[in-house]
Design an enzyme around this catalytic site. Structure first.
Site, mmCIF file in Angstrom:
data_model
loop_
_atom_site.group_PDB
_atom_site.id
_atom_site.type_symbol
_atom_site.label_atom_id
_atom_site.label_comp_id
_atom_site.label_asym_id
_atom_site.label_seq_id
_atom_site.Cartn_x
_atom_site.Cartn_y
_atom_site.Cartn_z
ATOM 1 C CE LYS A 83 44.835 44.935 95.106
ATOM 2 N NZ LYS A 83 44.498 43.553 94.727
HETATM 3 C C1 E4P Z 1 46.988 41.185 95.664
HETATM 4 O O1 E4P Z 1 46.151 41.945 96.068
HETATM 5 C C2 E4P Z 1 46.891 40.439 94.427
HETATM 6 O O2 E4P Z 1 45.525 40.310 94.113
HETATM 7 C C3 E4P Z 1 47.423 39.034 94.499
HETATM 8 O O3 E4P Z 1 47.832 38.698 95.807
HETATM 9 C C4 E4P Z 1 48.393 38.686 93.449
HETATM 10 O O4 E4P Z 1 48.759 37.335 93.587
HETATM 11 P P1 E4P Z 1 49.452 36.502 92.410
HETATM 12 O O5 E4P Z 1 50.850 37.000 92.272
HETATM 13 O O6 E4P Z 1 49.402 35.087 92.864
HETATM 14 O O7 E4P Z 1 48.632 36.767 91.165
#
Ligand code: E4P
Length: 217
Positions: A83
């Site tokens: 990522k």
């Molecule tokens: C995506 O890969 C992120 O880990 C995640 O969905 C972020 O979510 P949040 O905005 O609730 O922290």
């Protein structure tokens, strides 16, 4: 639509995996920190448990350092999706990793233009953050729809991974729009099973069964 679980909590992942509801997992540095565990150790445990892609995020911001971190993360297991953030360095790292046959999830996407760049960099997944846009009174689901249209216009194979999902309604809305994947916290996925009429109906059936003395085994 594939379901990814957005957590680094191995017990929560196992519970959903046993229900057949886990097509993959996404983590980020905040979720790893919340788990209180070493990133390499907890990510390995998740990769061993889940067949699908497991996103593990770099913390470097410059290209060379991202490459070094991404390669280390990729060594954990074959189902790692590296990522990277949606920055120019992240896009360059995405292109390098995908040209080596590695899965890449480009994260922190908040606009259609960013999603277009990620597709051109060959990303396996693009992660538009629905909930964080909604928090600012910007329609996060509209972004998912815009990216769907753009990718379909040109046949981009990058999968739309709707992220920052906050509710069961977000899940069905993403499915209606045609997101390839949605990643959500375990509580949101479990919450999709809830309906007040299911509870009410079950209570009535059980009461009638008891009154009639129905026994099956
Ligand atoms: C995506 O890969 C992120 O880990 C995640 O969905 C972020 O979510 P949040 O905005 O609730 O922290």
């Amino acid at each position: 639509m594939k379901f990814f679980v957005d957590t680094a909590d191995v017990d929560a992942i196992r519970e959903l995996n046993d229900l057949g509801l886990v097509d993959g997992v996404t983590t980020n540095p905040s979720l790893i920190a919340k788990s209180g565990r070493d990133i390499l150790e907890v990510t390995k445990e998740i990769c061993d448990m889940v067949d699908g892609p497991v996103s593990a995020e770099v913390v470097a911001t410059e290209y060379e350092a991202m490459i070094e971190e991404g390669r280390k993360l990729a060594e954990i297991a074959p189902n790692i999706a590296i990522k990277v953030p949606l920055t120019l360095d992240g896009l360059r790292a995405c292109k390098t990793f995908t040209s080596e046959g590695q899965m890449v999830n480009v994260t922190l996407c908040f606009s259609a233009n960013q999603a277009l760049l990620a597709a051109k960099a060959g990303a396996t997944f693009i992660s538009p953050f629905v909930g964080r846009l909604d928090d600012l009174n910007i329609d996060g689901l509209e972004l998912i729809a815009d990216i769907r249209q753009i990718y379909d216009n040109y046949g981009y194979e990058t999968q739309i991974l709707a992220a920052s999902i906050r509710s069961a309604n977000h899940m069905s809305d993403c499915a209606k729009i045609g997101a390839d994947v949605a990643t959500a916290p375990p509580a949101v996925i479990k919450g999709m099973a809830n309906h007040v009429l299911t509870d009410k109906g079950l209570a009535a059936f059980l009461s009638d069964a008891e009154k009639a003395g129905i026994k099956i085994v």
